[in-house]
Design an enzyme around this catalytic site. Structure first.
Site, PDB file in Angstrom:
ATOM      1  N   ASP A   1       0.908  -1.145   0.000  1.00  0.00           N
ATOM      2  CA  ASP A   1       0.000   0.000   0.000  1.00  0.00           C
ATOM      3  C   ASP A   1       0.946   1.193   0.000  1.00  0.00           C
ATOM      4  O   ASP A   1       1.582   1.484   1.020  1.00  0.00           O
ATOM      5  CB  ASP A   1      -0.878   0.019   1.251  1.00  0.00           C
ATOM      6  CG  ASP A   1      -1.867   1.181   1.190  1.00  0.00           C
ATOM      7  OD1 ASP A   1      -1.473   2.275   0.751  1.00  0.00           O
ATOM      8  OD2 ASP A   1      -3.027   0.983   1.571  1.00  0.00           O
ATOM      9  N   HIS A   2       1.057   1.866  -1.133  1.00  0.00           N
ATOM     10  CA  HIS A   2       2.141   2.852  -1.230  1.00  0.00           C
ATOM     11  C   HIS A   2       1.976   4.014  -0.255  1.00  0.00           C
ATOM     12  O   HIS A   2       2.938   4.705   0.050  1.00  0.00           O
ATOM     13  CB  HIS A   2       2.328   3.339  -2.676  1.00  0.00           C
ATOM     14  CG  HIS A   2       1.310   4.338  -3.136  1.00  0.00           C
ATOM     15  ND1 HIS A   2       0.076   3.980  -3.596  1.00  0.00           N
ATOM     16  CD2 HIS A   2       1.344   5.689  -3.206  1.00  0.00           C
ATOM     17  CE1 HIS A   2      -0.590   5.078  -3.931  1.00  0.00           C
ATOM     18  NE2 HIS A   2       0.152   6.130  -3.719  1.00  0.00           N
TER      19      HIS A   2
ATOM     20  N   HIS B   1      -5.800   2.842   1.213  1.00  0.00           N
ATOM     21  CA  HIS B   1      -5.119   4.031   1.722  1.00  0.00           C
ATOM     22  C   HIS B   1      -5.841   4.694   2.908  1.00  0.00           C
ATOM     23  O   HIS B   1      -5.224   5.004   3.920  1.00  0.00           O
ATOM     24  CB  HIS B   1      -4.957   5.064   0.603  1.00  0.00           C
ATOM     25  CG  HIS B   1      -4.381   4.493  -0.665  1.00  0.00           C
ATOM     26  ND1 HIS B   1      -3.417   3.509  -0.667  1.00  0.00           N
ATOM     27  CD2 HIS B   1      -4.622   4.773  -1.974  1.00  0.00           C
ATOM     28  CE1 HIS B   1      -3.100   3.210  -1.915  1.00  0.00           C
ATOM     29  NE2 HIS B   1      -3.816   3.958  -2.730  1.00  0.00           N
TER      30      HIS B   1
HETATM   31  C1  BG6 Z   1      -3.735   4.642  -6.289  1.00  0.00           C
HETATM   32  C2  BG6 Z   1      -5.092   4.713  -6.927  1.00  0.00           C
HETATM   33  O1  BG6 Z   1      -3.652   3.566  -5.399  1.00  0.00           O
HETATM   34  O2  BG6 Z   1      -3.489   5.850  -5.564  1.00  0.00           O
HETATM   35  C3  BG6 Z   1      -5.199   5.936  -7.823  1.00  0.00           C
HETATM   36  O3  BG6 Z   1      -5.312   3.543  -7.700  1.00  0.00           O
HETATM   37  C4  BG6 Z   1      -4.830   7.186  -7.068  1.00  0.00           C
HETATM   38  O4  BG6 Z   1      -6.512   6.052  -8.363  1.00  0.00           O
HETATM   39  C5  BG6 Z   1      -3.488   7.022  -6.361  1.00  0.00           C
HETATM   40  O5  BG6 Z   1      -4.768   8.255  -7.997  1.00  0.00           O
HETATM   41  C6  BG6 Z   1      -3.210   8.199  -5.443  1.00  0.00           C
HETATM   42  O6  BG6 Z   1      -1.905   8.102  -4.953  1.00  0.00           O
HETATM   43  P1  BG6 Z   1      -1.107   9.398  -4.529  1.00  0.00           P
HETATM   44  O7  BG6 Z   1       0.182   8.877  -3.994  1.00  0.00           O
HETATM   45  O8  BG6 Z   1      -0.944  10.244  -5.751  1.00  0.00           O
HETATM   46  O9  BG6 Z   1      -1.944  10.091  -3.500  1.00  0.00           O
END
Ligand code: BG6
Length: 496
Positions: free
Chosen positions: A188-189, A251
């Site tokens: 989960d980044h 997230h």
């Molecule tokens: C991803 C989603 O996990 O996270 C995307 O699939 C989203 O739809 C993105 O745009 C948002 O990540 P960040 O790091 O730009 O907030």
């Protein structure tokens, strides 16, 4: 928790095998993150990278594509010499994970790269279409590529991990039939984001916040993940997915668990994840028939015109949700979560609103109200913290004014760019630190919270998604939703 910025050079070579290497993630995130780490001297010198995909490319062609995408937000661009050095460790082989013959070829390419008799460690990274995860995992097992007697074998799986509880359980079963849980790293980044990790330091390395971090002092918590992005070319994926699967199940719930969790006894993967799972367990489930009281779906006005989207789609591109964590610390404290596409600005914020003073001894005008203290945690952009409190305006009787204590990363660490989340996560996976990765039970708990809400949104008697204009803050119904609780959405601690 992950605190190591260097991969220990144990002498054993490591091979990172990226399945789905011709895709966007590899080009835009994985390789730029590796190159950034390399330029900071944080990769082991004996790391080899093998890209595997269906495109017909050779090593040179693959490297040339990757070079175009180096640098980028949060990534340090390697010097030409550093890139030449790193790219000599990057290889490519054609391979379809559904074909056992192809996997046999991948295996022989690995033998070439690693040397027949080498003891080596391997990290398999699945950057594939999710429908291929099962094939890749089973294929690795059948090709006898997970034997870890001569070196560790780890598996990194990108999100989405399943599309509901049942499919996530099934995928976990498949993963566990080939790998042990301690070998599986589910990404989960958001957990790799610097401010998200700082939230743990903020809470547990300071003694002043923890005593007031509970229902006695906190009125409610708001978590906002707002994006300006529309769904762009991802119509096919997004229309089947919607915001609850795309953003909330992972997230937003991860952010909630970090705010709500009890202090773990140690900063290590199992202790940390045990506490997070306890929070997920304690979240009160919303029954599908009651969804309208707890959640607001939204859709931006031109969504149905997007490429790949059904013209009568009811997929939500926005949602606002009220959740409760039923335990001693949080009983009765609402957690309001919202996220959407095509909103006014890109911001991820967690706002803790404290209670009003129990007794107001200063005289206030009849319609005057003193805003409660808030703590705003900016996850992105402009990463930092704001604590708001009241001060007396000089020589103005007892007039009060709001003041803010602020901490901003870019000011505190000027010149030091916040690294992209993938740098942290790749390094941790290479180091075998699973603290910032999601455990099997955590993923399943998260789905079990989100599934009934999705089921509720899909009921024929449920409200259709409320339209909102691009560039707004979402449907007005989401404002009314909070207003019925006597609250309003806050931004940077300010009511908008
Ligand atoms: C991803 C989603 O996990 O996270 C995307 O699939 C989203 O739809 C993105 O745009 C948002 O990540 P960040 O790091 O730009 O907030």
């Amino acid at each position: 928790m992950a605190m190591t910025d260097l991969v220990p050079n144990t002498g054993k070579p490591i091979t990172l095998v990226i399945f789905g290497a011709s895709g966007d993630l590899t080009r835009r995130k994985l390789v730029p993150a590796l190159a950034s780490l390399h330029s900071k001297g944080r990769l082991p010198s004996n790391l080899q990278i093998l890209g595997v995909a269906r495109s017909d490319l050779d090593d040179q062609g693959f490297r040339a594509i990757l070079e175009e995408f180096l640098g980028g937000e949060g990534m340090t661009r390697p010097t030409p010499a550093q890139w030449t050095e790193l790219s000599s460790h990057i290889h490519y082989t054609h391979g379809d994970v559904t074909s056992s013959q192809d996997l046999a070829q991948v295996k022989s390419r690995l033998a070439e790269i690693e040397g027949e008799a080498a003891d080596c460690n391997r990290l398999y990274y699945l950057s594939l279409a999710p429908s291929l995860y099962r094939h890749a995992i089973n294929g690795l097992g059948e090709a006898d590529m997970v034997d870890d007697t001569s070196g560790w074998r780890r598996l990194v799986v990108e999100k989405p991990f399943g599309t509901d509880l049942e499919s996530a359980q099934e995928l976990n079963d498949i993963a566990h039939s080939v790998f042990r849980e301690d070998q599986v790293f589910r990404i989960d980044h958001y957990l790799g984001k610097e401010t998200v990790q700082n939230l743990l330091v903020f809470r547990f390395a300071n003694a002043i916040f923890e005593p007031i971090w509970n229902r006695n002092y906190i009125d409610h918590v708001q978590i906002t993940v707002a994006e300006t992005l529309r769904i762009d070319e991802r119509g096919d994926y997004y229309d089947q997915t919607g915001v609850l699967r795309d953003m909330f199940q992972n997230h937003l719930l991860q952010l909630l668990t970090l705010v709500a969790m009890e202090p773990p006894h140690a900063f290590e993967a199992e202790a940390l994840r045990n506490e997070k799972v306890k929070v997920l367990n304690a979240i009160r489930r919303v029954h599908p028939q009651e969804v309208a009281h707890h959640a607001i779906p939204g859709q931006y006005r031109t969504y149905r015109d997007e490429f790949g989207v059904s013209p009568d789609s009811d997929t939500s591109t926005y949602a606002a949700l009220r959740l409760y964590v039923d335990n001693w610390r949080w009983q009765g404290v609402p957690f309001y979560l919202r996220s959407g596409k095509a909103l006014r600005s890109k911001s991820t914020e967690i706002i803790i609103q404290f209670r009003n003073p129990p007794h107001m001894l200063f005289p206030l005008a009849e319609d005057e109200d003193i805003p409660a203290n808030t703590l705003a945690i900016f996850v992105q952009p402009d990463e930092g913290f704001h604590l708001e409190f009241q001060t007396k305006t000089p020589e103005a009787g007892l007039q009060m004014r709001k003041a803010e204590l602020e901490f901003h990363y870019h000011e505190a660490f000027s010149g030091q760019a916040i690294p992209d989340a993938y740098e942290r996560l790749l390094l941790d996976a290479l180091n075998g630190d699973a603290s910032l990765f999601t455990r099997a039970d955590e993923i399943e708990q998260a789905w079990s919270i989100i599934d009934p809400i999705i089921a509720g949104f899909n009921r024929p008697d449920a409200p259709r998604p409320y339209y909102y204009s691009e560039g707004s803050w979402g449907p007005v119904e989401a404002d009314r939703f909070l207003a019925t609780d006597g609250r309003a959405w806050l931004q940077a601690g300010r009511s908008r």
